[in-house]
Motif scaffolding. Structure first.
Motif, PDB file in Angstrom:
ATOM      1  N   VAL A 188      -2.696  -7.140  20.056  1.00 34.64           N
ATOM      2  CA  VAL A 188      -1.668  -8.176  20.157  1.00 34.64           C
ATOM      3  C   VAL A 188      -0.659  -7.780  21.225  1.00 34.64           C
ATOM      4  O   VAL A 188      -0.531  -6.600  21.573  1.00 34.64           O
ATOM      5  N   PRO A 189       0.095  -8.752  21.765  1.00 35.79           N
ATOM      6  CA  PRO A 189       1.172  -8.419  22.696  1.00 35.79           C
ATOM      7  C   PRO A 189       2.205  -7.526  22.017  1.00 35.79           C
ATOM      8  O   PRO A 189       2.495  -7.671  20.823  1.00 35.79           O
ATOM      9  N   SER A 190       2.776  -6.599  22.762  1.00 35.71           N
ATOM     10  CA  SER A 190       3.713  -5.631  22.168  1.00 35.71           C
ATOM     11  C   SER A 190       4.944  -6.310  21.596  1.00 35.71           C
ATOM     12  O   SER A 190       5.561  -5.789  20.655  1.00 35.71           O
ATOM     13  N   TYR A 191       5.335  -7.493  22.131  1.00 33.23           N
ATOM     14  CA  TYR A 191       6.529  -8.163  21.619  1.00 33.23           C
ATOM     15  C   TYR A 191       6.365  -8.631  20.173  1.00 33.23           C
ATOM     16  O   TYR A 191       7.353  -8.940  19.514  1.00 33.23           O
ATOM     17  N   MET A 192       5.137  -8.663  19.676  1.00 34.65           N
ATOM     18  CA  MET A 192       4.905  -9.099  18.296  1.00 34.65           C
ATOM     19  C   MET A 192       5.162  -7.996  17.264  1.00 34.65           C
ATOM     20  O   MET A 192       5.184  -8.283  16.070  1.00 34.65           O
TER      21      MET A 192
ATOM     22  N   ASP B 101       0.237  -4.864  28.582  1.00 38.67           N
ATOM     23  CA  ASP B 101       1.385  -5.192  27.720  1.00 38.67           C
ATOM     24  C   ASP B 101       0.977  -5.381  26.265  1.00 38.67           C
ATOM     25  O   ASP B 101       1.712  -5.979  25.473  1.00 38.67           O
ATOM     26  N   GLU B 102      -0.174  -4.841  25.895  1.00 37.03           N
ATOM     27  CA  GLU B 102      -0.708  -5.042  24.559  1.00 37.03           C
ATOM     28  C   GLU B 102      -0.805  -3.735  23.781  1.00 37.03           C
ATOM     29  O   GLU B 102      -0.685  -2.636  24.341  1.00 37.03           O
ATOM     30  N   VAL B 103      -1.052  -3.896  22.487  1.00 32.95           N
ATOM     31  CA  VAL B 103      -1.175  -2.752  21.581  1.00 32.95           C
ATOM     32  C   VAL B 103      -2.358  -2.997  20.656  1.00 32.95           C
ATOM     33  O   VAL B 103      -2.549  -4.121  20.174  1.00 32.95           O
ATOM     34  N   ARG B 104      -3.146  -1.950  20.419  1.00 35.82           N
ATOM     35  CA  ARG B 104      -4.203  -2.046  19.421  1.00 35.82           C
ATOM     36  C   ARG B 104      -3.722  -1.378  18.143  1.00 35.82           C
ATOM     37  O   ARG B 104      -3.199  -0.262  18.175  1.00 35.82           O
ATOM     38  N   ILE B 105      -3.888  -2.088  17.014  1.00 37.48           N
ATOM     39  CA  ILE B 105      -3.545  -1.497  15.732  1.00 37.48           C
ATOM     40  C   ILE B 105      -4.778  -1.445  14.836  1.00 37.48           C
ATOM     41  O   ILE B 105      -5.684  -2.283  14.962  1.00 37.48           O
TER      42      ILE B 105
ATOM     43  N   VAL C 186      -1.755   2.059  23.048  1.00 34.62           N
ATOM     44  CA  VAL C 186      -0.788   1.169  23.688  1.00 34.62           C
ATOM     45  C   VAL C 186      -1.173   0.976  25.150  1.00 34.62           C
ATOM     46  O   VAL C 186      -1.775   1.857  25.776  1.00 34.62           O
ATOM     47  N   GLY C 187      -0.813  -0.199  25.697  1.00 40.01           N
ATOM     48  CA  GLY C 187      -1.079  -0.490  27.094  1.00 40.01           C
ATOM     49  C   GLY C 187      -0.174   0.290  28.029  1.00 40.01           C
ATOM     50  O   GLY C 187       0.849   0.863  27.622  1.00 40.01           O
ATOM     51  N   ALA C 188      -0.532   0.269  29.293  1.00 40.01           N
ATOM     52  CA  ALA C 188       0.167   1.078  30.292  1.00 40.01           C
ATOM     53  C   ALA C 188       1.642   0.723  30.431  1.00 40.01           C
ATOM     54  O   ALA C 188       2.460   1.571  30.803  1.00 40.01           O
TER      55      ALA C 188
END
Length: 372
Positions: free
Chosen positions: A134-138, A25-29, A79-81
């Motif tokens: 960070v969590p994708s909701y951010m 549920d996370e994303v790398r930027i 992005v996470g799965a």
């Protein structure tokens, strides 16, 4: 990758660490910019205040040393799965508040009051690094016309917008902003957009007072030139006699809180935005004048509205940026500069800025025809 990590007070180090893995549920930027906040300065100068030591934060699972920086933005690289709303290449702003989504406050939409509330960059790893996970909701995708430089200042703008809402500032109201750091200056901008008839700005820095006038303050007072009674009289004269409808305390000082309280007319509202351990007020007057004292922490449901404002061109949060530095120069050119030079307002750290290149700096003007 490189990361600027907090190890202790006056012990912030640029270290090489592994690029963090991305959870489902996370994303790398890839980080473009990360602002240095007053909270970061407090941690650097004499922390820890919010940084977890020993016991991991409930949602991030992290303790010091950790990567600083909660005012950041960048470009999605992975992005996470389980993430379906973003893809690689998207430019994003980060709303860095952790939330559990399970407690009573999260369920009613007041996620800034989450029982496990915290911030990436203070209670977990943040944006003063080449990459952040960070969590994708951010994350909020940026409109094409919103620059990454503007996105880097959305976080303090969200703090200011939430405080403005907590103060219920209305069209035609008079208001005063005490403390003209990034939050105070952005409060001036938003109060002008809200249609405040009079905006009084109070600080001890001529540069910041001049900037407040540039951004829309109708009156600016250097608190060093007045005793408490004279300052109050000057503010009341600026508002036609009774005082202001709303005061915003954005300095985090007991003396400023007292001045912000004293400036209120009957039936008025005071919003505490700055952090301070103790404050006192005239309870007799508060009751007799039916004053409201409220507080504001973080933000909720602010980013979408701010992005629309920036996209429409009615607000440019990057107007308060005075300097951009490299990761290598973030301590001496960023943290120390903010502690020692009152002409600096918002300094951005740009991980992609090559070492040895001259940092961008726009010092504030010291003069203004409206400054009193």
């Amino acid at each position: 990758m490189r990361a600027l990590q907090w190890f202790g007070p006056r012990d912030v180090r640029l270290v090489d660490i592994a690029i963090p893995e991305v959870g489902p549920d996370e994303v790398r930027i890839e980080v473009a910019y990360c602002g240095i906040c007053g909270s970061d300065l407090h941690e650097y100068a004499d922390g820890p205040h919010a940084i977890p030591i020993g016991t991991p934060h409930a949602l991030s699972g992290r303790t010091a040393p950790l990567t600083l920086g909660h005012e950041f933005c960048g470009t999605v690289v992975e992005v996470g799965a389980h993430v379906t709303t973003l893809r690689a290449g998207d430019r994003v702003a980060v709303e860095p508040e952790y939330r559990c989504s399970r407690c009573m406050y999260c369920r009613i939409g007041s996620y800034n009051l989450c029982e496990s509330m915290g911030f990436a960059g203070l209670m977990g790893d943040g944006g003063m690094a080449d990459y952040a996970v960070v969590p994708s909701y951010m994350l909020y995708r940026l409109p094409d016309t919103v620059s990454l430089r503007q996105a880097a200042v959305l976080e303090p703008a969200a703090v200011a917008l939430h405080a403005l809402r907590r103060g219920d500032l209305r069209l035609g109201d008079t208001c005063a902003v005490f403390g003209l750091g990034p939050i105070g200056l952005l409060l001036v901008v938003l109060a002008r957009l809200q249609g405040a008839s009079t905006i009084v700005a109070v600080d001890v820095s001529p540069e910041r007072l001049a900037k407040a006038v540039e951004l829309g303050a109708t009156h600016a007072f250097d608190a060093r030139a007045y005793d408490a009674l004279a300052l109050n009289e000057a503010i009341r004269a600026a508002t036609g006699g009774p005082g202001v409808a709303v005061s915003f305390e954005a300095a985090g000082l007991p003396s400023t809180f007292e001045s912000a309280s004293r400036a209120l007319r009957k039936g008025a509202r005071l919003v505490m935005v700055g952090l301070m351990p103790h404050a006192s007020f005239d309870a007799f007057r508060a009751v007799n004048d039916e004053l409201t004292i409220t507080t504001s922490v973080g933000y909720r449901h602010a980013y979408d509205d701010l992005l629309r404002m920036v996209e429409a061109g009615v607000i440019d949060p990057a107007s308060i940026v005075t300097k951009t530095v490299t990761l290598e120069d973030a301590v001496s050119g960023g943290f120390d500069a903010l502690l020692n030079d009152r002409s600096q307002i918002k300094i951005l750290v740009a991980p992609g800025l090559e070492p040895g290149l001259a940092a961008h700096s726009t010092p504030l003007s010291r003069t203004s025809p409206m400054l009193t």
